[in-house]
Design a protein around this motif. Sequence first.
Motif, short mmCIF file in Angstrom:
data_model
loop_
_atom_site.label_atom_id
_atom_site.label_comp_id
_atom_site.label_asym_id
_atom_site.label_seq_id
_atom_site.Cartn_x
_atom_site.Cartn_y
_atom_site.Cartn_z
N SER A 75 0.64 -1.28 -0.07
CA SER A 75 -0.08 0.01 0.05
C SER A 75 0.76 1.47 -0.06
N ASP A 76 0.55 2.20 -0.49
CA ASP A 76 1.05 3.61 -0.37
C ASP A 76 1.05 4.23 1.02
N THR A 77 2.09 4.42 1.68
CA THR A 77 2.44 5.10 2.84
C THR A 77 3.05 6.30 2.77
N LEU A 78 3.43 6.95 1.67
CA LEU A 78 3.93 8.09 1.45
C LEU A 78 3.09 9.55 1.97
N ASP A 79 3.96 10.38 2.77
CA ASP A 79 2.97 11.67 3.11
C ASP A 79 2.89 12.49 2.00
N PRO A 80 1.69 12.99 1.45
CA PRO A 80 1.39 13.56 0.23
C PRO A 80 1.97 14.92 0.26
#
Length: 602
Positions: A75-80
Motif C-alpha cells: 500500500s501507499d504510505t507516503l506523506d502527500p
Amino acid sequence: MAHLLGGESLHLSFPTKTVFGGVTVGLNEGDRVGIVGRNGDGKSSLLALLAGRLTPDGGRVTVRGGVRIGVLDQSDTLDPSLTVGTAVVGDRAEHEWAGDPKVRDVVAGLVGDLPWDKSVADLSGGQRRRVALAALLAGDDDVLMLDEPTNHLDVEAVTWLARHLQRRWSANAGGLLVVTHDRWFLDEVCTATWEVHDGIVEPFEGGYAAYVLQRVERDRMAAATEAKRQNLMRKELAWLRRGAPARTSKPKFRIEAANQLIEDVPPPRNSVELSQMATARLGKDVVDIEDVSVSYGDHQVLHGVTWRIAPGERTGILGVNGAGKSTLLGLVTGEVTATTGRVKRGKTIRVATLTQELAELADIADQRVTDVIARYRTSYVAGGKEMTPGQLLERLGFTAVQLQTPVKDLSGGQRRRLQLLLILLDEPNVLVLDEPSNDLDTDMLAAMEDLLDTWPGTLLVVSHDRYLLERVTDQQYAVLDGHLRHVPGGVDEYLRLRERQKATGGAVTTGSPTEATGSGAGAAGTGLDGAELRAAKKELGALERKIAKITGQIEALDTKMAEHDPADYGGLTALGEEKHAREAEVAEVEERWMALAEAVEG
C-alpha cells in the motif's frame, strides 16, 4: 551466521480462515529469502508478523537487539505533503546526501527522472512507488522486508534493484525478505525460498530455478492429488533447464537431477505445429505496418516503423514508459491511426487485448462466474484436448466455490484469470497482452503460460516481467528512439542498448531501423556443411572455455565482495560494477554459444 530475527510457533487466524498453525522461521545475517505462494495464503501476513506490524494469536517474534528493520508495503504510505527530495533524503543537506555513494546510486537508479521539488501528491501511482522504495533504500537498515517491490518498475529499474541488493551488504551481512511474483528477480537476488502454503512455511535452498527443481522432487513423491501441479512444475523445470547456461550452472541447481526429471518432457511449445494451425486460422496475412510514423501534435512518437507480423508469431515488446509501445500496439488493434505510412490488416484477423484495467468485467460485476461463462462456447480445445470452460477455470486455479461467486467479489488475480479465459473463449486469432502478470502469483503465472503454450494464434506481449516475456514469446523487439528494433539477445541486449543510449545521451539506432518481418527473425542458420560444422564445433569449445574463465573471475569477485569492509560502500560498488561487467561479457558469449549450438543441432 548471527541470528537477526525469527518467529517461533506462530499462529494466525481470521474469522473465516486459519493462516498459520504453528510456523517457525528464522533469518540470519547473509540470508536473502524470496517468499512465494498462492495469493491469499499469507505471504504479506508473514512479513507483517516478522516486522512487528501484526500480532500473532500464538507464538512469538524475536528480534536481536539493535537490529534495524525497513519495510516496503504494497500500500501507499507516503506523506502527500512532502516533496520528492524530502521523502527520499529527509532534511539532509544536499552536500551531505550527495556525498554518500549509496544514496547517489539509489537516487539515480529510481528517481533520477523525477523533479526533486515536485510534490508527492502530484505523482502517479508508479512514481510514488519508486519514491517510497528509494526512501527505504537510502536508509541503513540491517533487514529489508519488501512486499512486491517490482510492482510499477520497468525492466531497467528491476535490473537496477537486483544489482543494488546484490551489493548492498557483504555476503555474510544484512538480511532480506522479499515477496514477489517476479521469477527472474527471485533467481538473481535470493539464496533461499520460503513457500507459504496450507498454513505452513516450507523452506527451499536457492532462488526460483532451484526451488522449482526441489518442488518437482517433492511433488513426485506426493500423493496422486498433486499430479496436476507436478506435471506443470516439470514443464516449468524443463523450460528453465533449456534456458541460458548461466541460469542452470549455479551450484545449488543440481543439473543431473534436473535432467533425469525432465528427460521425457517435450519443449513447452511445438512452434511448427502452432504456426501451421495459426496459418490455417489466419491465412498468410496478419498485419503489415509499412514505413509508419505517428505524431500527436508536434510530438512524433514513432518514426518510419516497418513490422510485418506473421501467423503464429510470438513477440515481446520492450521499451521505457512513454517510448511508444502502446502506440505501436494501437496500430495493430486499429485504435491508432498512422500519421504517415500504411497499415494493412488481413481480412480474417480478430484481435483481442488483455488490458491492465479489467474494464471489460465492469458490466458483469454482479453476475456469478458460472453464469458468465455459460454464455460462451461449451468447449475449448487446448493442446489437442477438448475442455469445458469449467475445466479451463479449474486449470487456472478456480475452485468449485469460486465458480458460484459474483465477479465483483473475486480477488484481483481471479478477475485477471477470468478476463483471460473470456478472451480465449471468444476465439481471437491475434492476442495482445498488456502487463498480463499483474495480480498473479508464481503458480498462476505458470498456469497461464502453460495455457498460452497451446494457443494457436499470433501473440504480442508488453511486460516488465522479463521471465514471463522470455517464457511465452520466441523473439523480442524494442521501441527505441521511435524506431522498432529487433533484439536477438532479448532483454539483456535491450538493457545494453539502453545503457549505451543513456551514456551517449542520444540515439542507439544507426542507419535504417531494423525491419521486423515476422516470427523467428535473427535466428541462427541451419544446414551447415562439413567444414562449417567443424569450425562451429571448434568455436563452441573455445566459447565454453571462455565462459568457464569468466565465471571463475565472477566467483573471485564474489569472494572479494564477501571479504570487503561492508562500511566501504564505494569499494563495494566498484567491485559490484566490475562483476556486472563480467556478467554482461559472459552473457554475450553465451548468446553466441546458444546460436552456434542451435546451428550445430539443426
